[in-house]
Write a protein that holds these residues in place. Structure first.
Motif, PDB file in Angstrom:
ATOM      1  N   GLN A  91       1.007  -1.136  -0.601  1.00  7.30           N
ATOM      2  CA  GLN A  91       0.317   0.074   0.331  1.00  7.30           C
ATOM      3  C   GLN A  91       0.369   1.591   0.230  1.00  7.30           C
ATOM      4  O   GLN A  91       0.508   2.292  -0.688  1.00  7.30           O
ATOM      5  N   VAL A  94       2.756   1.826  -3.600  1.00  3.79           N
ATOM      6  CA  VAL A  94       0.790   2.564  -4.434  1.00  3.79           C
ATOM      7  C   VAL A  94       0.980   3.557  -4.371  1.00  3.79           C
ATOM      8  O   VAL A  94       0.688   5.058  -5.083  1.00  3.79           O
ATOM      9  N   GLU A  95       1.007   4.324  -2.611  1.00  4.50           N
ATOM     10  CA  GLU A  95       0.576   5.668  -2.269  1.00  4.50           C
ATOM     11  C   GLU A  95       1.936   6.142  -2.610  1.00  4.50           C
ATOM     12  O   GLU A  95       2.073   7.983  -3.023  1.00  4.50           O
ATOM     13  N   HIS A  97       4.118   6.122  -5.370  1.00  4.37           N
ATOM     14  CA  HIS A  97       3.820   5.985  -6.341  1.00  4.37           C
ATOM     15  C   HIS A  97       5.112   5.431  -7.357  1.00  4.37           C
ATOM     16  O   HIS A  97       5.631   5.266  -8.320  1.00  4.37           O
ATOM     17  N   LEU A  99       4.486   1.614  -7.356  1.00  2.45           N
ATOM     18  CA  LEU A  99       3.558   0.867  -7.701  1.00  2.45           C
ATOM     19  C   LEU A  99       2.466   1.508  -8.073  1.00  2.45           C
ATOM     20  O   LEU A  99       1.518   2.296  -7.672  1.00  2.45           O
ATOM     21  N   GLY A 102      -4.393   0.688  -7.191  1.00  2.00           N
ATOM     22  CA  GLY A 102      -4.250   0.891  -5.319  1.00  2.00           C
ATOM     23  C   GLY A 102      -5.318  -0.205  -4.792  1.00  2.00           C
ATOM     24  O   GLY A 102      -5.271  -0.679  -5.832  1.00  2.00           O
ATOM     25  N   PHE A 148      -7.102  -4.598  -5.235  1.00  2.00           N
ATOM     26  CA  PHE A 148      -7.033  -3.884  -6.161  1.00  2.00           C
ATOM     27  C   PHE A 148      -6.779  -3.424  -7.041  1.00  2.00           C
ATOM     28  O   PHE A 148      -8.044  -4.414  -7.705  1.00  2.00           O
ATOM     29  N   ALA A 150      -7.070  -0.869 -10.102  1.00  2.00           N
ATOM     30  CA  ALA A 150      -6.797   0.508 -11.900  1.00  2.00           C
ATOM     31  C   ALA A 150      -7.656   0.638 -12.978  1.00  2.00           C
ATOM     32  O   ALA A 150      -9.013   0.108 -12.719  1.00  2.00           O
TER      33      ALA A 150
END
Length: 234
Positions: A91, A94-95, A97, A99, A102, A148, A150
């Motif tokens: 997580q 992802v936050e 950036h 990867l 969300g 997940f 996207a």
């Protein structure tokens, strides 16, 4: 020479000590890193562990992605340092950036804890090259916000460019699109996944296997892979 792998502790981290133990079992030196520092202490790779960083306020991983240590990790990752994000660590990636996509509340709205079968979809990364593509592995999973998501264009790119690292098999525990359990970046040095490989590294404490109860050690391959990759780069 011994590889040195850092494990970041954020307020609310739960699995930092488990990650450190997994690193030692794999044959590397575990280096404790603190969220408020700017010093990576010369490590060869970094693990962002599971837990509930900063209490999961705002969104899971959103505050941790802004921690001082993350400025150094983002720069190091962009320069090629291997970084593994496990559960809350995924997580955070992802936050930050590192990867795409969300992670949202599990589809069933409940926390899930189970031994999860995964298929290795990309066996070329710093953390997965010890596997073969298509290998089925069993790794514990425990999360409440692991779905997940996207947009369609991102999903098409992830699938088309081979950036899906792991996929759920038999059961999709959280409603992740395309059964995605983990991702890699284009360079293959950054990997994130919701299941916990650090909990499948020691006989007697891992998932059940057909051979014996609690004997699963598939998670060791993650750490042995990155040790081999970092030592080969020296």
């Amino acid at each position: 020479m011994t590889a040195r792998i850092g494990v970041v502790t954020f307020p609310g981290s739960l699995d930092d000590r488990d990650a450190q133990r997994a690193i030692r079992l794999a044959g590397a030196e575990a280096v404790a890193l603190w969220h408020g520092d700017h010093d990576l202490q010369g490590v060869d790779a970094v693990v962002l562990p599971g837990g509930f960083s900063y209490g999961d306020y705002l969104r899971c991983g959103a505050i941790a992605a802004q921690a001082p240590i993350m400025h150094e990790i983002v720069a190091a990752a962009n320069a090629g340092m291997p970084v593994l994000g496990i559960c809350n660590g995924f997580q955070i990636l992802v936050e930050a950036h590192l990867l795409p996509g969300g992670l949202i509340r599990n589809e069933a709205g409940a926390f899930v804890c189970r031994d999860q079968t995964l298929r290795v979809e990309n066996a070329t990364t710093a953390w997965t090259h010890g596997f073969e593509q298509g290998d089925l592995i069993t790794v514990p999973l425990k999360n409440g916000e692991g779905g997940f998501i996207a947009d369609a264009e991102t999903l098409k790119r992830l699938e088309g460019e081979g950036l899906v690292a792991f996929r759920y098999v038999d059961v999709n525990p959280n409603g992740s699109l395309d059964d995605i359990a983990g991702l890699t970046n284009e360079r293959g040095n950054v990997v994130g996944l919701m299941p916990h490989p650090e909990h499948a590294t020691e006989p007697g404490f891992g998932p059940d296997t057909p051979s014996a109860m609690r004997s699963g050690v598939d998670g060791l391959t993650f750490f042995r892979s990155v040790i081999e990759r970092t030592l080969a780069a020296v």
